[in-house]
Design a protein around this motif. Structure first.
Motif, PDB file in Angstrom:
ATOM      1  N   ASP A   1       0.830  -1.199   0.000  1.00 58.56           N
ATOM      2  CA  ASP A   1       0.000   0.000   0.000  1.00 58.56           C
ATOM      3  C   ASP A   1       0.867   1.254   0.000  1.00 58.56           C
ATOM      4  OD1 ASP A   1      -2.376  -1.413  -0.014  1.00 58.56           O
ATOM      5  OD2 ASP A   1      -2.610  -1.378   2.170  1.00 58.56           O
TER       6      ASP A   1
ATOM      7  N   ARG B   1       0.746  -7.002  -4.991  1.00 58.33           N
ATOM      8  CA  ARG B   1      -0.037  -6.832  -3.769  1.00 58.33           C
ATOM      9  C   ARG B   1      -1.136  -7.891  -3.688  1.00 58.33           C
ATOM     10  NH1 ARG B   1      -4.817  -4.658  -2.080  1.00 58.33           N
ATOM     11  NH2 ARG B   1      -4.808  -3.558  -0.064  1.00 58.33           N
TER      12      ARG B   1
ATOM     13  N   GLY C   1       2.390   1.591  -3.398  1.00 61.03           N
ATOM     14  CA  GLY C   1       1.418   2.026  -4.388  1.00 61.03           C
ATOM     15  C   GLY C   1       1.181   3.527  -4.380  1.00 61.03           C
TER      16      GLY C   1
ATOM     17  N   PRO D   1       0.516  -0.971 -12.350  1.00 58.87           N
ATOM     18  CA  PRO D   1      -0.266  -2.208 -12.328  1.00 58.87           C
ATOM     19  C   PRO D   1       0.527  -3.397 -11.804  1.00 58.87           C
ATOM     20  CG  PRO D   1       0.312  -1.620 -14.579  1.00 58.87           C
ATOM     21  CD  PRO D   1       0.679  -0.448 -13.729  1.00 58.87           C
TER      22      PRO D   1
ATOM     23  N   VAL E   1      -6.560  -4.794 -13.497  1.00 58.46           N
ATOM     24  CA  VAL E   1      -5.401  -4.285 -14.244  1.00 58.46           C
ATOM     25  C   VAL E   1      -5.152  -5.093 -15.521  1.00 58.46           C
ATOM     26  CG1 VAL E   1      -4.301  -3.333 -12.195  1.00 58.46           C
ATOM     27  CG2 VAL E   1      -3.783  -5.685 -12.877  1.00 58.46           C
TER      28      VAL E   1
ATOM     29  N   THR F   1       0.139  -3.444  -8.127  1.00 57.81           N
ATOM     30  CA  THR F   1      -1.190  -3.985  -7.827  1.00 57.81           C
ATOM     31  C   THR F   1      -1.195  -5.509  -7.937  1.00 57.81           C
ATOM     32  OG1 THR F   1      -2.248  -1.968  -8.645  1.00 57.81           O
ATOM     33  CG2 THR F   1      -3.627  -3.933  -8.496  1.00 57.81           C
TER      34      THR F   1
ATOM     35  N   ALA G   1      -8.962  -7.939  -7.825  1.00 53.50           N
ATOM     36  CA  ALA G   1      -7.958  -6.884  -7.948  1.00 53.50           C
ATOM     37  C   ALA G   1      -7.086  -7.099  -9.185  1.00 53.50           C
ATOM     38  CB  ALA G   1      -7.096  -6.832  -6.692  1.00 53.50           C
TER      39      ALA G   1
END
Length: 407
Positions: A317, A332, A320, A326, A352, A329, A348
């Motif tokens: 986080d 993560r 990010g 992406p 992307v 993301t 999630a």
């Protein structure tokens, strides 16, 4: 050692040294690269007959120098005597080149000059210093090989036209120049960590070791630079797992399945020490420092079940917010799957999808999440796409086995 292995090793170990030495002498990256390539071509012809020389690097440098001189003399007949003069004044005392007496480091700073676009700096250095082929560099950038070749050609022309100097920058200019160098070293390290191409080893220790060596040099030059320390820590914590990453059969071993007893405790201890130093500095961390902290969490767990996934998600986080890419993301989501389940992670990941359609790790992550959700047909299709796009032989073997295990 076989002859082929000796030539391959010489290319990996000596390419950057030869190019850097020639660029120092002749001040022309085109001349340096082409003469180095010609020298290696001569080695392929001569070494099977004459044997591998006792000092391959010196042999290659001498041969490349002769090739460069031949080319310059040919050009000087068409142009003027300026380049020929360069040849015959080779014994003149060299100009001061900077704080660190290392040809390859000077070459990196030349290739990473701010007059060049960031992507161009990275690509040029991967070619000129890392010795990567054009297909390898194109895969690292997820672009076509022809486009990458044109980018590198334009970069060399710009360096020549703008008379970009071949030296380590002055001390007051270093902080502003180091970020581009770190980006280059990170990509060189990544190419060694997960080598692409069917004819390369799945893990290229020569590249990871060179990236670490040069990062250590930059850290010695800028000991207070947090991102340099962070990148070094990240490399060390990643390199510590190298011997556990590929099975004896040549298949990638995931982090969860690795023998943690095979990890290098010395590298882990050094990486953890660097991470703690940056935390103690109480300065807002950059990208490399956060990635190093994520790796410190992973390497602190004696078993994958002991991993502090909530801390990993929190660090992603934080990453990010400064690097909303992406790929962040995607990574993560792998940690989210451990905390909240594969369905939350898949949602999630799918957000992307348009931006990562040509990225093999995107499809590999989707395949694993779909497998865990029992959606075998969709998982198989995702594995197929990941296998199609993956360039690493060990990773391809792993993905193929996982796909074939589906019901």
């Amino acid at each position: 050692m076989s002859l082929d292995a000796a030539i391959t090793r010489a290319h990996r170990e000596e390419w950057a040294r030869v190019v850097a030495a020639l660029n120092r002498r002749f001040g022309d990256l085109d001349v340096a690269e082409e003469a180095a390539a010609e020298a290696f071509a001569v080695a392929v012809e001569r070494w099977p007959v004459d044997g591998v020389p006792p000092n391959p690097g010196a042999w290659l440098t001498t041969t490349a120098n002769r090739k460069a001189i031949d080319r310059i003399r040919r050009e000087s007949k068409r142009d003027d005597k300026h380049k020929e003069a360069q040849v015959f004044h080779y014994d003149d005392p060299p100009e001061p080149t900077g704080a660190i007496d290392d040809d390859r480091l000077r070459l990196i700073f030349t290739c990473c000059h701010p007059a060049l676009a960031m992507e161009t700096r990275v690509a040029l250095t991967l070619r000129m210093v890392g010795g990567l082929s054009m297909p390898e560099i194109a895969r690292a950038f997820l672009v076509q090989e022809t486009a990458m070749g044109q980018r590198i050609t334009r970069a060399k022309s710009k360096i020549k036209a703008a008379r970009i100097p071949y030296r380590v920058p002055a001390a007051e200019d270093l902080p502003g120049r180091v970020s581009g160098v770190l980006a280059v070293l990170f990509l060189i390290f990544n190419e060694g960590y997960l080598a692409t191409g069917p004819d390369t080893d799945p893990v290229r220790h020569d590249l990871t070791a060179e990236a670490i060596r040069l990062t250590r040099l930059i850290r010695a030059l800028l000991p207070d630079d947090g991102e340099t320390a962070g990148l070094l820590a990240l490399m060390l914590l990643t390199e510590a797992r190298r011997t556990a990453r590929v099975s004896p059969g040549g298949e990638l071993v995931t982090l969860a399945e690795q023998d943690r007893g095979a990890w290098d405790p010395t590298l882990i201890a050094e990486g953890h020490r660097l991470v703690r130093e940056r935390l103690a500095a109480r300065v807002a961390p950059g990208r490399y420092q956060i990635l190093a902290a994520i790796n410190a969490v992973h390497t602190s767990a004696r078993d994958v079940r002991d991993t502090d996934w909530s801390q990993v998600v929190a660090l992603y986080d934080q990453l990010g917010r400064i690097d909303p890419s992406p790929i962040v993301t995607l990574n993560r989501a792998v940690a989210v799957a451990e905390l909240d389940g594969p369905d939350v992670a898949l949602a999630a990941v799918d957000r992307v999808a348009p931006r990562l359609a040509d990225y093999h790790a995107f499809h590999a992550t989707r395949a694993d999440l779909l497998r865990r959700l029992g959606r075998s047909q969709e998982s198989r299709a995702a594995y197929d796409k990941a296998i199609e796009l993956a360039g690493n032989t060990a990773e391809t073997a792993y993905l193929t086995r996982r796909r074939d295990q589906l019901g």
